[in-house]
Every structure is written in structure tokens, then in C-alpha cells.
Motif scaffolding. Structure first.
Motif, short mmCIF file in Angstrom:
data_model
loop_
_atom_site.label_atom_id
_atom_site.label_comp_id
_atom_site.label_asym_id
_atom_site.label_seq_id
_atom_site.Cartn_x
_atom_site.Cartn_y
_atom_site.Cartn_z
N GLY A 260 0.82 -1.20 0.00
CA GLY A 260 0.00 0.00 0.00
C GLY A 260 0.86 1.25 0.00
N ALA A 261 1.95 1.20 0.80
CA ALA A 261 2.83 2.37 0.86
C ALA A 261 3.46 2.64 -0.49
CB ALA A 261 3.91 2.14 1.92
N ILE A 262 3.85 1.56 -1.17
CA ILE A 262 4.51 1.74 -2.46
C ILE A 262 3.56 2.38 -3.47
CG2 ILE A 262 5.46 0.44 -4.42
CD1 ILE A 262 6.66 -1.45 -2.40
N ALA A 263 2.28 2.08 -3.33
CA ALA A 263 1.33 2.57 -4.33
C ALA A 263 0.99 4.04 -4.16
CB ALA A 263 0.06 1.73 -4.27
N LYS B 7 2.12 11.64 3.56
CA LYS B 7 1.43 11.16 4.76
C LYS B 7 0.75 9.84 4.51
CE LYS B 7 0.58 15.33 7.41
NZ LYS B 7 -0.39 16.41 7.65
N LYS B 8 0.30 9.62 3.27
CA LYS B 8 -0.35 8.33 2.99
C LYS B 8 0.68 7.21 3.02
CE LYS B 8 -4.59 9.36 0.66
NZ LYS B 8 -5.07 9.92 -0.60
N ILE B 9 1.87 7.48 2.46
CA ILE B 9 2.92 6.47 2.51
C ILE B 9 3.20 6.11 3.97
CG2 ILE B 9 5.36 6.03 2.07
CD1 ILE B 9 5.20 7.70 -0.38
N LEU B 10 3.33 7.14 4.78
CA LEU B 10 3.63 6.90 6.19
C LEU B 10 2.51 6.13 6.86
CD1 LEU B 10 5.21 10.33 7.12
CD2 LEU B 10 6.36 8.20 6.61
#
Lengths: 767, 504
Positions: free
Chosen positions: B293-296, B301-304
Motif C-alpha cells: 500500500g505504501a509503495i502505491a 502522509k499516505k505512505i507513512l
């Protein structure tokens, strides 16, 4: 010994902050520090040449058996000297090379940081502290490769090298852990080496070998992980010279040397290293001949040389190790000189492509001298150290008993021929050919930048002339570190007389000339793009990203109802297993539904049933919320039926608050989207499944009876101790008053929240 | 138990509650509230540390609230694990409060930011200290409602949408927890955890206990954002103000993990193949899908946020391995994660302040303009990715070692691969935000780059957490040793039971 590393790291910090203002003073200080360190290391030389080992330990994490522990023996002294002496030369070179850059302080800082990590790596006597420094070298090389960070290619190369080496690092860590589990000991390398047979009998042997080898292969750019090294040439040249010829890429080689005594004789170890090394050696040499950019040529010949080290270690035997030690030194000398010369050429002419260069021998005579001397060593021309090294390699392979040795010898011959051909191409085309460059005002590089490569090249000649007098003692003990039980056997001579090996050396040169003449044919060969490791790496990355996007878009699709459905479905599935497993524990009586049914209960049931059916019909959020209210109030009614009026009042209150809160929020949300029939069926199925699972559970639990001490205690003590007639009230305000305190707080906060929602105007965040 | 110990457990709760009451009394005077809050949180930190020291010296401390003997009243229990969690949450509260002084707009403060934050910490602390399963449910409610109010304080549309997802999924979790609690009460007739542990061990139908455990697994799983229950987290975290996100991201999910560890070491230990093997599978999926999910994502903040999910997987993996070392690894990982993750959110907030938004594609040039901020980011990001000697490495190392010792090769491989993918997504932020050139629109105003000095409190908060991380990284032994002892306490439930029910 640890002060060495502390001093280098301190120097790194100092230069990062002080270089801008006091560049001369800091530079002088750094040079003196490094000289001091080299002097310190030399001071141990007499002891080491007696075959001694020096160990010093600082306790760090005793609970995990991890310490800063350092070991100085022939091998680590050899590598430590290699790193610090090269480091000193590279430092002085960079001082001049980066003179015009505003980012010189950071550059020198990173460089020293890297050096500290590297020295720490080769001196570490604890697997985990070794691993720590190992990862620090990966990390600092990431910063150094990406130093020109405005350049996309540099950023990409930096990330690539980090991912490859850190990925290998993870394998290495797992390998180290298996090693310590397998031997039943800690991470102390000295102890591990003292009982080399402990690992042979362990079931983890092969897994550990494989994982450690992957770590070493990625770090030392072995096939098929070699691709990051040519790309890393985006780094400033001193970095390439330091990291990618003399030091970092040799970390893997060092590790293999260090652990060789543990694994020698294991077939997997021998063949894995041997074959990987042989493939890398051949492939690297071949690819080198096909490049135009001098730095990329050097990168591929480095890959090839690293392959030689791995191959020879895989072959094993003291003679092979002796030979490889000589070649490690020879390679460091000529490759360091060549990289630095390439930096000079790049900076003075603005290009590194051979096809654009010409006539450098006249324009940059000192650089040319360094290049000619060191390429001659690379090609293995007598009397350079490269020749001595190559002779020993041929000799060791020729006399070796392993079944692959002769095949390796043939491939080594081929690689050597390619080296010669590359040498010819560089010298004839870039330096001797007459061309357009002649007219340009190209000058020789400044003094410090000529000094370093020339020094290295001349060293390659001197040590080649007198190997026995100069480098033999240290190399002998470096090789002997791998065979602690046997006396050292190395004897280096330039001239062994006329024999088969000499003939082979000469033939290598001839074959090189032939290959050079045939260069058009070789360079025309096309490699399909899908077979390039770099391409495959990119495919891997984009495949990962696509998978990530796909899985995330599927799971996290933004629809709340979907999330809830997944949660409920998972829950129901998880619940079914124990319910089925434990079905022996309960029996379902047949007449359970109608027993003692009261009319109020039926009324409440009808309310709830109708509300639920209505829920499925309606499409307005507001109506749904209202219907929820009906269900909630019906349940509150049920509480009154079961004679718990206070709970019912609480339920009414909670229900009302929830309704208000929901309605406030709801009208700010987008309007309700209509579902497709198929979606409705999906959600209905999940709901039914969940409802059924809950119903069965509730039913099963209702029929479990257990006398509770709590109930008895509450009933007995509520009047006497709690001073209240109603036991429920006493529970709420006395026995379990803390719960009530919490719930009151919840109400209070809800109120604050509602006030906030009602009165606050939406604001736009300020910059 | 000597009388002087009694206030020690209650003290952190009492400080927060009192501060909350005083804050509401000074409703109109935001500055007074700020003063009360910072004083209270500092005292809270001192109280938590004192409690940890006391527990470390005297063993598990117990208070029977209202002096009703266990198992009839509510018991508060502080073992090492609870005390550690209390200290770390106090540290985070302190940093975040400092940060909030320059981050939270006045409009929000006037709507009760401070009192609600204090109540949230009240709920968090209560959850750590309680020894009663119904009482835990109550603390979870306190925490949930407070966090919900904090989340919607800004009242923007995006915030509301995220918050509604958060609150509805959380209510489902509460439903499961309450039902599970009711079932356990029905089966054993007690709510006190220590008493319950004994009753469960004696219970004739273990399968029915397993039925109850599913309710808690899913309920806490939702709170902790495990796969496949994590949806609310990435949906709701990126929208509210940084301060609020940071404290939630750092703390709230970890309270769920805390509860899972508590229940799965104290209560559900009778049949590991029925309970912990499910955890094992869930842990693997959580790690892997979280990092995917983080990669996408394209927003910092979404990555985190997705990283949180992935790392919760590590913690649960430690629990699922179920050896003292693995549990110690999980505890170490929780503490490391709270520090680092909170700080990363704080840093992303500072980046947002200097650049106005958080989209990777339009950020850049931070490396050139703010070298110190870059350093803070590097420290936290590479710690999260597990580069030695930063704290994340020790957590990863201990968990890998524990996993290899119990021969869970596949899961260890998944966890290491996840580490690599975490690094991959971190370098994505690094490349885009720090190394790449500033976007052209920005370059026009580059001369007037906002000096970080203006955000001294934001920086101070971040530096404070960075120092904690550095300490944990360079002197891990102190804390590893503490985690080991905490884990040994957890793996030996008799200590807990003896402390709560000395007469049985």
C-alpha cells in the motif's frame, strides 16, 4: 583500535561543518589524522608479521551478545592499510577535484564517513558489528553515488545500489543469525574461527552459505547482481576510485576471505563461489570491451576482477589464496590509478568517451604516464605487479586438483585477453591517436590530482619489480590468516624462468592483440534488451509497483461498505472454525424459540424486523439513520421489558446522541450512490452469513451457565458495604465506579465534539 | 503492597483527569489551557517514569480501585510492559503537545483541543493500566470518542469523510469487544483478567473460549489496523492537522497491539495452534500488504500511514512466534515504532508547512534548503527501514533471530522482504522530496524560503523525539534488557495472577 574508527567519524563530522570556512586547516588536520592512523597500523606490522593476532573488545549490547570487538591479523591489517592509504590519496585528490564545488564539505564528510565504516568493517571481530559497518557502507555509498542529486540518473543509480546492496544485506543478516544458531555460539568471529568444524555439522550449513554468499555477491557486484556498479559511475570520480575499485566492492571479497576457514571443503561453497566468480569474470571482461565511456570500461573490468577473487576463493587451497591476495593488491593499485586518471580526463576535457578523445599523451603527459603504467599492469605485462598476480593465478589454477580448475583457467585466459584488448583500445585511441582534440586548449590536471594516480601507477611498477622485498611479507600473512593451522607459504618472484605459465602469459597478450584487431566484430554483437540485468531490475521495480497499485486499489477502494463487508466476512469465517470444532460442547434444544415467549418481546421483535426490512429498501442516508434510531429505541424497550430501566435510559440517551451526531455529519457527505444488484446480493450474503454466525454464537453462549462469584458478591454486599438497595446502581457507582467515570468522560467529550461540529466554520489550512 | 505505592499507578490517570477538568473550567482562556496541558503532560511523564522505576524494582504493582478486593472490583495493574507503554506514550504526548503550540490554529483550540487531547491520553493510559476486561472496553471508548472528536475538529470535508470511516469501523470493533467480553463473562463468570486467566485454564470447553478469542482478535485487530481490518487507517489519517495525526499514528494503533499482546499472553494461551497460528498468518499478510500500500501512494502522509500497517505486522509477528525473545522484540519494536513514526509525521508536517502540501510529485529541494530537517528525516526514515545501527534495526534483528530460532523461515523471509520494500518506499520520498530539484513554481520563491527558525517549537518537538530515537539506537542494551524482562513477565502469567490475587 576503536579510536581509529572514532577518529575517522569525528573527522567526517568536522569536515562536514568546518570545511567551508577553514578548508586548508581542516584538510591538513585530516591528512595528519590519516597519517597517524596509517602509522598506528604500521606499528602493529612487526607483531602481525610474527603471525600474531590482536583483539580488543568494547562491550555494547551484552544481552544480545553484540559487541564492538576488533581483530587485527594479517588479513584485516592488509585491508585496513589498503583502505586508509587509498583514503589518504583520494582525500587529497578530492580536495582539489571538488575545489570549485560549494558542496565540498558534505562531500568530504560523506567520504570520511564511508572510510570509517569501511575500516570498521574490516577490523570487526563480531559478525553483527561487521554487519553494522557493512550497512553503513551501503548507506554512505548511497549518499555518495547520488551526490549530484539534481541529476535523475544519479538519483536512480544511488537508489539502485542501495536497494541491491541492502537487499543482499538482509540476506547476510539472516545468514549470520543462522551461523550463530548453527554453531550454538555468539557472533564472535575469533571464536567461530577457532572451531571451524562446528558449522560443518549444522543443519543450517547450506542455508547460511547461500545467504552469506548472496550478501557478498550483491556487495561485490557479482553476476547477476553486477548491474548496479556500472550505473554507480554517475558518482563523482573520486568516489568511483575509492568505493568501486579499492574498497566497498571488496567488502564482499573480504567477508568471503574472513569466513573461508569455516566453509572450506563444503561443495556448495566451492562451486557457488567458483562458478559465480567465473561467470562474472568472463562476462565483465567481455562487457568492458564493448563500452565507450572510460569509467564504464573500468567498472566492468572491476566486476571482472571481483569475479576472479570469488572464483579463486571457491577453488580454495593456500596457493590459490596466495595468488588472489597478490591480485587484490595489484588490482587496487592499477584500478585506483585508472579511475583517478579518468577523473582528470573528464574534468580537463569534459568527456569520458573514448570515441571523442584523442591525443591525450601530448596534452596531459603525466596523466598519460599514469594510465600507460597502470593499464600495462592490468594487461599483465612484465614487470608490473599485475603480471606477478596473473602468473600466480595461472600457476595456482594449473596445478590445482579441483575438477573445474582447468575450465576456470581457460576462462581466466579469455578474460585476460579481453583486459589486454581493452588496454590497447584505451591507449591507442584516447592517448596516441591524432585528432580534433589537438586544437583545443587542454591542460594537464593540477598537481594534487596528478600526484595520486601517478604514485599508484609507479607503486604498481616498483612492487612488480621487487615483489619479494616490498609486499610479500604482508600479503603472505594476509593469506595465511585464512589457514591459521598451516605455516605461510607465499613466495613472490618476478621471474620464474621459462615455463608453461610464462608461455600462457605471453599468449594472453597475443590473444588480446587479436581480439583488439577483431573489435569491430565483437562490438557489433547485440545483446537482447530483455537479457540485460538492468532491464530486469527495472521490470522488477515496475512489477512491484503494479502489484502494489493493484492490491491497494482492490483492497482500499474508498468504499466504506466494502471495508465493512471484508471485516465482517473475515470475522464470520474465523468464527465458524471454532464453532464447528467445539460443536460437541453444546446441544441445541428443539423448543427454544417458543418457550416463555411474552407479548412485549413479540412487539419489540416486530419493530426490529420491520425496521431491518425497511433498511434494505431505502436509499436515503437520512432515512437509514432514522431507521437505525428505531432499532436502537426498540432495543432500549427490550431492556425495560427485561427489567433494567437504568440501562434502558442509558441506551435511549446514547441512541439520541448518536443520532444527532450522525445527522450533523451526514449532510456534509456526498449523496448516497446506488448499488448494482450484484453488489446488493454480495452485501446481503455477507450480512446473512455474519448474522447467522452471531446468532449461533449468541445462542450457544446463552446456554452456557456458570455460577458467578461476582453476582453473589454484589448481591450480598450492596446493602451492607455499598449502602444501596439497587445492586445495579451500587455496581455502577461503587463496585465498578471507574467504568462509570470513563463513560461520563465519554459523554462529556461527545458534547464537546458536538459543540465543535455545530459552531466551527470550515477553515482552509494556511501555508 | 505498601500504602505509598497506591498513588503511583493512579497518578498518571489522576493528573490527566484533573488537567482535563481544569481545562474545561478555563474554556475561554486558551493560553491558560495550554499552560495546564503542558504542566500536566510534564507531570504525567514524570509519573510514568517513576512508575516504571518502581515496577522495575518492586515487581508488578496492583491497585484495587475503591478497595473492593479482586476479582469483584476493578483492578489496576502495572507490570513492566504496561509501565513501558505508559512512559513511551507520555514521551509522545509531550512532543506532540509542544508541536501543537505552533501547529494547531486558534479556531481549533477554542473548540477544546487541549481537553480532548488530555482525555485521549487518559483513555490510552487507562487501557495500559487496567486489569479488567470490561474496564478495558470503557477505556477504549474514551480513547475512541476523544480521537474522533480530535479528528473532526477541523471540520473540513475530507476530514469528516475520513473520520466517519474511522468511527464506524471503530464502532464495529467496539461491538466485537463488548460481545467478546460478554461471552467471556458468560463462560467464566468473571471480568478480572487474572481471575479470568485461571478460569480459562480450568474451563472444560476450550473451543468456546476460542470463539470468544475471535471477537477479541477482530476487535483489537481493527484497532491495531491488522490485515484485513486496516482500511480505516489510511482513509482517515492523512486528513486532520499534523499534530493530531502524529499522536494517533504513533499511539492509538499500538494500544490495540498492546491489548492483543496482553490477551494473547495472559488469557488465550491454552491452545496455541488455534490462536497464535491465525496471528502468524495475519501478521504476514499485514506486513506485506501494508508495505505494498505504501509503495502505491504518492502522498507523503499516505505512505507513512501504510507503513504503520506494515509495521504492526512485525509486532504481531513477534507475538505469534511466542517466545520470550520474540515478545521482547515486539515490545522493542513498538517503542521504536512509536518514536519514529510520530516523528516522521511531525517532519512531514514541517515539510508541508514550508511547501504548502504533501504530494511527492510537486515537492523537492528540501535537501538543499533545509539540511537539518533532512538529517532528522534520514534518522527516522532509515530507522524505520531498519538500517543499522538505528533503532529499527535492533527490532528487526531480534524478531528475525527469534523467528529463525522457532524455524518460521517463511515469515522471517516475508519480514525481511518487507524491510526491503519499506526502504524502497522511503527512498521514493527521499528522491522526490529531498533530492530532486524544487519544482519551478517553488524556485521562483526559493529566495524567500521560510526559515525553519520560525517553526522553533515544531523543530524542538522533532528534535526531542530524534534524540530519544538516537538514544535507543546507540544504547539499545538498556532497553533490550528491559524488554527482555518485560517479556519474561508476560510469558509467565503466574506472576501477574499472583500479584492481583495473592490469596488464591
Amino acid at each position: 583500535m576503536h579510536y581509529i574508527i572514532v577518529a575517522i567519524f569525528a573527522g567526517s563530522l568536522l569536515s562536514a561543518f568546518g570545511y567551508r570556512r577553514y578548508s586548508k586547516a581542516v584538510f591538513a588536520g585530516l591528512v595528519l589524522t590519516l597519517l597517524g592512523i596509517i602509522g598506528y597500523l604500521f606499528q602493529w606490522l612487526p607483531d602481525i608479521l610474527q603471525g600474531e593476532r590482536v583483539v580488543s573488545t568494547i562491550s555494547w549490547i551484552p544481552s544480545l551478545g553484540i559487541h564492538f570487538s576488533f581483530l587485527l591479523d594479517g588479513l584485516s591489517l592488509f585491508f585496513a592499510l589498503l583502505i586508509t592509504v587509498f583514503g589518504l590519496l583520494i582525500l587529497s585528490y578530492s580536495h582539489r577535484y571538488m575545489a570549485k564545488s560549494a558542496e565540498r564539505p558534505a562531500f568530504i564528510g560523506y567520504l570520511l564517513f564511508f572510510m570509517g565504516a569501511m575500516v570498521g568493517l574490516v577490523l570487526s571481530a563480531n559478525l553483527i558489528s561487521l554487519f553494522l559497518f557493512w550497512e553503513l557502507t551501503s548507506f554512505s555509498s548511497f549518499l555518495l553515488i547520488g551526490f549530484h542529486h539534481h541529476n535523475e540518473a544519479a538519483r536512480r543509480a544511488a537508489r539502485q545500489s542501495l536497494l541491491v546492496t541492502a537487499g543482499g544485506g538482509l540476506a547476510l543478516m539472516a545468514g549470520f543469525i543462522l551461523l550463530s544458531i548453527g554453531t550454538g555460539g555468539g557472533y564472535d568471529i575469533v571464536q567461530l574461527l577457532a572451531q571451524p568444524k562446528a558449522m560443518i555439522d549444522s543443519p543450517y550449513l547450506h542455508a547460511a552459505i547461500l545467504l552469506i554468499a548472496i550478501g557478498a555477491f550483491t556487495k561485490s557486484a557479482q553476476f547477476p547482481f553486477h548491474f548496479w556498479l556500472p550505473n554507480a559511475m554517475a558518482a563523482p570520480t573520486p568516489v568511483s576510485a575509492f568505493l568501486h575499485s579499492a574498497t566497498m566492492v571488496k567488502a564482499g571479497v573480504y567477508l568471503i576471505f574472513r569466513l573461508h576457514p569455516l566453509f572450506e571443503g563444503v561443495l556448495l561453497w566451492e562451486y557457488l563461489l567458483g562458478i559465480t566468480g567465473a561467470v562474472t569474470m568472463t562476462w565483465g571482461a567481455f562487457k568492458a570491451f564493448r563500452q565507450d565511456d572510460i569509467k564504464r570500461i573500468l567498472a566492468y573490468t572491476t566486476i571482472s576482477a571481483l569475479g576472479i577473487f570469488f572464483m579463486m576463493t571457491g577453488v580454495g587451497g593456500q596457493e590459490a589464496i596466495n595468488a588472489v591476495m597478490v591480485y587484490v593488491l595489484a588490482h587496487a593499485l592499477y584500478k585506483g590509478a585508472l579511475f583517478l586518471a579518468a577523473g582528470n580526463i573528464d574534468q580537463q576535457t569534459g568527456t569520458r568517451n573514448i570515441s571523442d578523445l584523442s591525443d591525450l599523451a601530448r596534452k596531459m603527459p603525466y596523466t598519460a604516464g599514469a594510465v600507460i603504467l597502470s593499464t600495462a599492469s592490468m594487461a599483465g605485462v612484465i614487470p608490473f605487479l599485475g603480471f606477478v598476480g596473473k602468473e600466480s593465478l595461472y600457476h595456482a589454477l594449473y596445478h590445482h586438483s579441483q575438477d573445474m580448475a582447468l575450465l576456470y583457467l581457460g576462462l581466466l585466459f579469455l578474460a585476460g585477453a579481453f583486459f589486454t584488448a581493452v588496454t590497447l583500445e584505451i591507449i591507442l585511441h584516447a592517448f596516441l591517436k591524432k585528432g580534433t582534440l589537438r586544437a583545443d586548449p587542454i591542460k594537464e590536471a593540477p598537481f594534487l590530482m596528478v600526484l595520486a594516480p601517478l604514485l599508484l601507477a609507479v607503486l604498481g611498477l616498483l612492487t612488480g619489480l621487487m615483489p619479494g622485498l616490498t609486499v610479500e611479507p604482508l600479503l603472505k600473512w594476509a593469506a595465511a590468516s585464512l589457514y591459521p593451522a598451516d605455516p605461510p607459504t607465499m613466495q613472490l618472484k618476478l621471474w620464474h624462468g621459462f615455463n608453461l605459465v610464462l608461455l600462457l602469459s605471453a599468449l594472453t597478450l597475443v590473444a588480446g592483440v587479436v581480439l583488439y584487431l577483431w573489435r569491430k566484430g565483437i562490438q557489433r554483437l547485440r545483446q537482447p534488451y530483455w537479457l540485460k540485468a538492468d532491464y530486469l531490475y527495472n521490470q522488477c521495480l515496475s512489477a512491484t509497483e503494479s502489484l502494489a497499485r493493484f492490491s491497494t486499489d482492490t483492497l482500499q477502494n474508498g468504499l466504506l461498505r466494502n471495508y465493512i463487508a471484508i471485516i465482517l466476512l473475515t470475522f464470520s469465517v474465523l468464527l465458524v472454525f471454532p464453532l464447528v470444532e467445539g460443536r460437541a460442547a453444546y446441544a441445541i434444544p428443539s423448543d427454544f424459540l417458543l418457550r416463555d415467549l411474552q407479548i412485549y418481546e413479540v412487539v419489540v421483535l416486530i419493530f426490529v424486523t420491520f425496521a431491518v426490512i425497511f433498511l434494505f429498501k431505502t436509499r436515503s442516508r437520512l432515512v437509514v439513520t432514522a431507521t437505525f434510531g428505531i432499532i436502537g429505541y426498540s432495543i432500549a424497550l427490550a431492556y425495560t421489558v427485561f427489567s433494567a430501566p437504568d440501562v434502558a435510559i442509558t441506551q435511549f440517551l446514547a441512541e439520541t446522541l448518536t443520532l444527532i451526531l450522525l445527522i450533523i455529519i451526514l449532510h456534509r457527505l456526498p449523496s448516497y450512490t446506488l448499488k448494482k444488484p450484484i453488489a446488493r446480493i454480495k452485501y446481503l450474503t455477507v450480512s446473512l452469513l455474519f448474522g447467522a454466525a452471531m446468532a449461533v454464537t449468541a445462542f450457544v453462549m446463552l446456554h452456557q451457565s456458570k455460577d458467578s462469584d461476582l453476582e453473589r458478591f454484589f448481591l450480598e454486599n450492596s446493602v451492607s458495604q455499598g449502602k444501596g438497595q439497587n445492586a445495579v446502581n451500587v455496581i455502577l457507582v461503587d463496585f465498578r465506579a471507574l467504568d462509570t467515570l470513563g463513560e461520563i468522560t465519554v459523554l462529556m467529550i461527545t458534547m464537546i465534539g458536538i459543540i465543535g461540529l455545530l459552531t466551527l466554520k470550515p477553515f482552509s489550512p494556511k501555508r | 503492597m505498601s500504602p505509598t505505592d497506591i498513588p503511583l499507578i493512579v497518578l498518571p490517570l489522576w493528573i490527566l483527569l484533573a488537567a482535563f477538568v481544569f481545562c474545561t473550567l478555563f474554556w475561554k482562556y486558551v493560553k491558560v489551557q495550554a499552560g495546564i496541558a503542558i504542566t500536566a503532560v510534564s507531570l504525567y511523564l514524570v509519573a510514568a517514569v517513576t512508575l516504571l522505576l518502581a515496577v522495575d524494582q518492586q515487581g508488578i504493582l496492583v491497585v484495587q480501585v475503591g478497595d473492593w478486593p479482586a476479582p469483584f472490583g476493578i483492578t489496576l495493574v502495572a507490570d513492566l510492559f504496561a509501565a513501558i507503554m505508559l512512559v513511551i506514550s507520555a514521551i509522545v504526548a509531550f512532543a506532540v503537545l509542544l508541536y501543537s503550540f505552533q501547529d494547531i490554529p486558534d479556531a481549533l483550540r477554542q473548540k477544546g483541543f487541549y481537553p480532548v487531547l488530555l482525555v485521549m491520553m487518559f483513555g490510552v493510559s487507562g487501557s495500559f493500566l487496567t486489569g479488567d476486561i470490561f474496564n478495558l472496553y470503557v477505556w477504549f471508548e474514551v480513547m475512541l470518542v476523544a480521537s474522533f472528536v480530535l479528528m473532526v475538529l477541523g471540520n473540513t470535508k475530507g476530514q469528516l469523510e475520513g473520520a466517519v470511516k474511522y468511527v464506524i469501523i471503530s464502532f464495529i470493533a467496539s461491538g466485537f469487544l463488548l460481545t467478546g467480553t460478554a461471552i467471556l463473562y458468560k463462560l467464566t463468570g468473571t471480568l478480572n483478567m487474572a481471575d479470568l486467566a485461571q478460569a480459562i485454564a480450568r474451563h472444560p470447553n476450550q473451543e468456546l473460549i476460542t470463539v470468544a478469542s475471535v471477537f477479541f482478535l477482530v476487535g483489537f485487530g481493527i484497532k491495531a489496523a491488522l490485515f484485513p481490518f486496516f482500511f480505516w487507517l489510511p482513509a482517515s489519517y492523512p486528513t486532520p492537522p499534523t499534530t493530531i495525526v502524529a499522536v494517533m499514528a504513533g499511539l492509538l494503533t499500538k494500544v490495540g497491539v498492546y491489548a492483543l499482546i496482553r490477551y494473547y499472553t495472559l488469557l488465550f494461551t491454552y491452545d496455541l495452534s488455534a490462536t497464535h497460528s491465525v496471528l502468524l498468518i495475519i501478521a504476514g499478510f499485514t506486513m506485506f500488504f501494508g508495505v505494498l500500500g505504501a509503495i502505491a501512494q504518492q502522498d507523503m502522509k499516505k505512505i507513512l500511514s501504510f507503513h504503520i500497517v506494515s509495521q504492526i505486522g512485525y509486532m504481531v509477528m513477534g507475538l505469534a512466534f511466542f517466545t520470550p525473545l520474540a515478545i521482547a522484540g515486539a515490545i522493542f519494536y513498538i517503542v521504536h515504532h512509536i518514536l519514529v513514526k510520530t516523528n516522521l509525521f511531525l517532519i512531514s508536517g514541517i515539510v508541508q508547512k514550508t511547501q504548502g502540501h504533501n504530494l511527492l510529485r510537486q515537492l523537492g529541494g528540501v535537501y538543499d534548503r533545509y539540511p537539518f530537517l533532512t538529517f532528522l528525516f534520514v534518522l527516522s526514515a532509515f530507522s524505520l527501514a531498519g538500517i543499522p545501527p538505528l533503532s529499527g534495526f535492533w527490532g528487526k534483528f531480534i524478531l528475525a533471530k527469534a523467528g529463525l530460532e522457532v524455524q518460521q523461515y517463511f515469515l522471517v523471509a516475508v519480514s525481511l522482504l518487507t524491510g526491503l520494500l519499506t526502504l524502497f518506499s522511503m527512498t521514493k520520498i527521499w528522491k522526490a522530496v529531498f533530492w530532486s530539484s524544487a519544482p519551478e513554481a517553488e524556485q521562483a520563491t526559493a529566495g524567500s524560503a521560510v526559515p525553519l527558525r520560525r517553526y522553533y517549537l515544531l523543530m524542538a518537538a522533532s528534535v526531542f523525539l530524534a534524540l530519544c530515537t538516537l538514544f535507543l539506537s546507540l544504547y539499545p542494551d538498556l532497553f533490550i534488557d528491559l524488554s527482555n524482562r518485560a517479556a519474561e513477565q508476560l510469558m509467565d502469567p503466574q506472576q501477574y495472577i499472583q500479584a492481583v490475587l495473592p490469596n488464591k
